[in-house]
Write a protein that holds these residues in place. Structure first.
Motif, mmCIF file in Angstrom:
data_model
loop_
_atom_site.group_PDB
_atom_site.id
_atom_site.type_symbol
_atom_site.label_atom_id
_atom_site.label_comp_id
_atom_site.label_asym_id
_atom_site.label_seq_id
_atom_site.Cartn_x
_atom_site.Cartn_y
_atom_site.Cartn_z
ATOM 1 N N LEU A 1 36.979 -30.130 17.595
ATOM 2 C CA LEU A 1 37.031 -30.870 18.674
ATOM 3 C C LEU A 1 36.771 -32.400 18.141
ATOM 4 N N GLN A 2 36.282 -32.526 17.120
ATOM 5 C CA GLN A 2 36.022 -33.868 16.408
ATOM 6 C C GLN A 2 36.833 -34.461 15.553
ATOM 7 N N VAL A 3 37.913 -33.911 15.307
ATOM 8 C CA VAL A 3 39.031 -34.410 14.575
ATOM 9 C C VAL A 3 40.023 -35.310 15.393
ATOM 10 N N PRO A 4 39.931 -36.195 15.012
ATOM 11 C CA PRO A 4 41.076 -37.401 15.725
ATOM 12 C C PRO A 4 42.540 -36.922 15.632
ATOM 13 N N GLY A 5 43.286 -36.987 16.574
ATOM 14 C CA GLY A 5 44.647 -36.478 16.849
ATOM 15 C C GLY A 5 44.996 -34.855 16.719
ATOM 16 N N LEU A 6 43.768 -34.427 17.012
ATOM 17 C CA LEU A 6 44.022 -32.755 16.784
ATOM 18 C C LEU A 6 44.169 -32.247 18.393
ATOM 19 N N GLU A 7 43.871 -33.052 19.194
ATOM 20 C CA GLU A 7 43.680 -32.552 20.596
ATOM 21 C C GLU A 7 44.724 -31.529 21.109
ATOM 22 N N GLU A 8 45.908 -31.370 20.785
ATOM 23 C CA GLU A 8 46.778 -30.600 21.200
ATOM 24 C C GLU A 8 47.074 -29.424 20.480
ATOM 25 N N HIS A 9 46.122 -29.246 19.245
ATOM 26 C CA HIS A 9 46.141 -28.184 18.509
ATOM 27 C C HIS A 9 44.782 -27.329 18.530
ATOM 28 N N ALA A 10 43.744 -27.962 18.792
ATOM 29 C CA ALA A 10 42.318 -27.425 18.792
ATOM 30 C C ALA A 10 42.029 -26.656 19.896
ATOM 31 N N ILE A 11 41.408 -25.297 19.610
ATOM 32 C CA ILE A 11 41.161 -24.580 20.479
ATOM 33 C C ILE A 11 39.545 -24.185 20.244
ATOM 34 N N VAL A 12 38.656 -24.157 21.023
ATOM 35 C CA VAL A 12 37.203 -23.877 20.601
ATOM 36 C C VAL A 12 36.787 -22.554 21.531
ATOM 37 N N ILE A 13 36.316 -21.599 20.772
ATOM 38 C CA ILE A 13 35.574 -20.421 21.469
ATOM 39 C C ILE A 13 34.350 -20.532 21.423
ATOM 40 N N LYS B 1 41.290 -30.470 6.272
ATOM 41 C CA LYS B 1 42.437 -29.842 5.471
ATOM 42 C C LYS B 1 43.026 -29.035 6.276
ATOM 43 N N LEU B 2 42.148 -28.270 7.344
ATOM 44 C CA LEU B 2 42.988 -27.138 7.924
ATOM 45 C C LEU B 2 43.759 -27.964 9.104
ATOM 46 N N ALA B 3 42.900 -29.140 9.584
ATOM 47 C CA ALA B 3 43.590 -30.016 10.644
ATOM 48 C C ALA B 3 44.950 -30.570 10.381
ATOM 49 N N ALA B 4 45.063 -30.938 9.150
ATOM 50 C CA ALA B 4 46.424 -31.466 8.394
ATOM 51 C C ALA B 4 47.494 -30.485 8.519
ATOM 52 N N ILE B 5 46.957 -29.195 8.009
ATOM 53 C CA ILE B 5 48.015 -28.200 7.759
ATOM 54 C C ILE B 5 48.573 -27.657 9.397
ATOM 55 N N VAL B 6 47.586 -27.749 10.248
ATOM 56 C CA VAL B 6 48.220 -27.241 11.778
ATOM 57 C C VAL B 6 49.163 -28.038 12.351
ATOM 58 N N LYS B 7 48.717 -29.489 11.951
ATOM 59 C CA LYS B 7 49.533 -30.502 12.601
ATOM 60 C C LYS B 7 50.932 -30.675 11.918
ATOM 61 N N GLN B 8 50.807 -30.429 10.491
ATOM 62 C CA GLN B 8 52.105 -30.384 9.831
ATOM 63 C C GLN B 8 52.911 -29.288 10.033
ATOM 64 N N HIS B 9 52.410 -28.442 10.548
ATOM 65 C CA HIS B 9 53.268 -26.836 10.859
ATOM 66 C C HIS B 9 53.333 -26.517 12.288
ATOM 67 N N ASP B 10 52.753 -27.574 13.135
ATOM 68 C CA ASP B 10 52.668 -27.594 14.680
ATOM 69 C C ASP B 10 52.215 -26.071 14.954
ATOM 70 N N LEU B 11 50.988 -25.808 14.577
ATOM 71 C CA LEU B 11 50.272 -24.537 14.958
ATOM 72 C C LEU B 11 48.958 -24.935 15.586
ATOM 73 N N PHE B 12 48.318 -23.972 16.294
ATOM 74 C CA PHE B 12 47.009 -24.386 16.960
ATOM 75 C C PHE B 12 45.736 -23.674 15.726
ATOM 76 N N LEU B 13 45.004 -24.354 15.893
ATOM 77 C CA LEU B 13 43.548 -24.195 15.363
ATOM 78 C C LEU B 13 42.520 -23.716 16.161
ATOM 79 N N ILE B 14 42.095 -22.416 16.037
ATOM 80 C CA ILE B 14 41.373 -21.789 16.827
ATOM 81 C C ILE B 14 39.961 -21.635 16.125
ATOM 82 N N ALA B 15 38.955 -22.274 16.605
ATOM 83 C CA ALA B 15 37.418 -22.234 15.970
ATOM 84 C C ALA B 15 36.565 -21.465 16.935
#
Length: 396
Positions: A219-231, A187-201
């Protein structure tokens, strides 16, 4: 007289460490203090990591590459691959602790005045990192009644503005121990893609999950490569808090290249700590199995004892080694200080972390505390007994 910066004046004090002087004073009076306030594991650091520092052959402790040594980053990538996360060493920047990783992430994706949405309660230093970066935290309150599950995604939608740059989660959570489900992450992945945001986990507790559930990474979500950042960090995983080694992981090349400039400005992460951390990746699986089993026993013991205290409400954690406890008091800050200053039971008392500091919304969490179950089971039983006795006599 020279003036202190507004940013400096606005920096919050640590809700975890601010009671230290009172605990030290209690110990000087001869009172035994059970430290439930800080996530410093009592588990031993893997011997392979300690030995690597003892036997190294360096003649000069020199700088490493700003992004961390290549050999170490390749081994980190191998660790992720074992966990079904496909990254390469070029997707990784080694940092001086997870704290620096967060600072680099904030600096790379947000400008002063931008906004970041964070479900609260959250790791208290997120407030400090945001203040230091000139970023506004926009909180989404999760509730103890819901075990601190992800709030409805519609709430996030309503908070997104042109200033919003990212959503930040801690998974499993500090201070709640809540483990987000795959469905919640999607759900979070969908909303950050929709609004072109980063998802920092912030996934530093990924090894600490219980009850046969599995951790699912952004990092396991398909299509989230440009949005996902892991700490990530070695601090908790290998009981190496003092090594101060963490890392950023992202497949977004623009982000990694930007974060590298921040890394270059501070030169390099600590050399000897990288040696220990690289060796720690050879820790046998048995170590983690035993550690998880130990923390699960402690969690179950703590839950059982707390649930016997009238007026106390506790959310059951599925990960990390924390839980949030709601007490029948008006102000947990006052209660926590009173425990150290004025109360003892059999010449013993507690140090807890008031939970208000884990929120950014004023007035929320005032009657809550965070407990870190990093003590042996028998100590946890004693600690809860002390809490029970304290609540009988405490007056708001």
């Amino acid at each position: 007289m020279p003036q202190i910066s507004k940013k400096g004046q606005q920096m919050p004090s640590s809700p975890i460490r601010k009671l230290v002087p009172y605990a030290e004073a209690a110990e000087k009076r001869g009172t035994t203090v059970y430290y439930l306030n800080i996530g410093q594991p009592d588990i031993k650091t893997p011997q392979v990591a300690l030995d690597a520092v003892k036997v190294h052959s360096l003649e000069t402790i020199a700088y490493t590459r700003s992004e961390g040594s290549e050999d170490y980053r390749k081994k980190i990538a191998g660790y992720y691959k074992k966990n079904q996360i496909d990254v390469t060493h070029s997707d990784i920047i080694v940092t001086t602790g997870g704290s620096e990783a967060l600072m680099f992430a904030f600096g790379s994706v947000m400008d002063e005045g931008d906004e970041i949405i964070i479900p609260e309660p959250f790791y208290a230093n997120y407030n400090g990192f945001s203040t230091a970066s000139g970023v506004k935290v926009v909180p989404v309150i999760s509730k103890i009644e819901d075990n601190f599950a992800l709030p409805p995604i519609e709430v996030f939608e309503k908070l997104i503005t042109p200033k919003t740059r990212a959503i930040l989660i801690c998974n499993p959570g500090n201070p709640t121990g809540y483990l987000y489900t795959k469905e919640e992450i999607m759900k979070l992945a969908a909303i950050v893609k929709q609004h072109d945001l980063f998802l920092i986990a912030d996934e530093v507790y990924r090894e600490f999950v219980y009850d046969d559930v599995k951790h699912f990474s952004v990092l396991q979500v398909p299509g989230l490569e440009e949005h996902a950042i892991v700490i990530d960090s070695v601090s908790k995983r290998y009981s190496m808090c003092g090594a101060r080694i963490g890392y950023l992981v992202s497949k977004n090349k623009a982000f990694i290249n930007t974060a590298l400039k921040f890394a270059q400005a501070r030169l390099s992460p600590p050399t000897l700590a990288q040696i220990a951390s690289e060796a720690a990746l050879d820790t046998p699986q048995q170590y983690f199995d035993e550690v998880k089993a130990e923390y699960k026993k402690r969690r179950d013991t703590l839950m059982r004892e707390l649930e016997q205290i009238e007026g106390v409400k506790v959310a059951k954690p599925n990960g990390a080694f924390y839980c949030v406890v709601e007490l029948p008091v008006k102000n947990a800050d006052d209660f926590a200080q009173w425990l150290l200053e004025k109360f003892s039971f059999n010449n013993e008392t507690l140090m807890v972390a008031p939970a208000a500091g884990f929120y950014s919304t004023p007035g929320v969490g005032l009657n809550q505390i965070r407990i870190a179950y990093v003590l042996l089971e028998q100590s946890l039983v004693k600690a809860v007994k002390i809490l029970k006795e304290a609540l009988k006599v405490y007056k708001d």
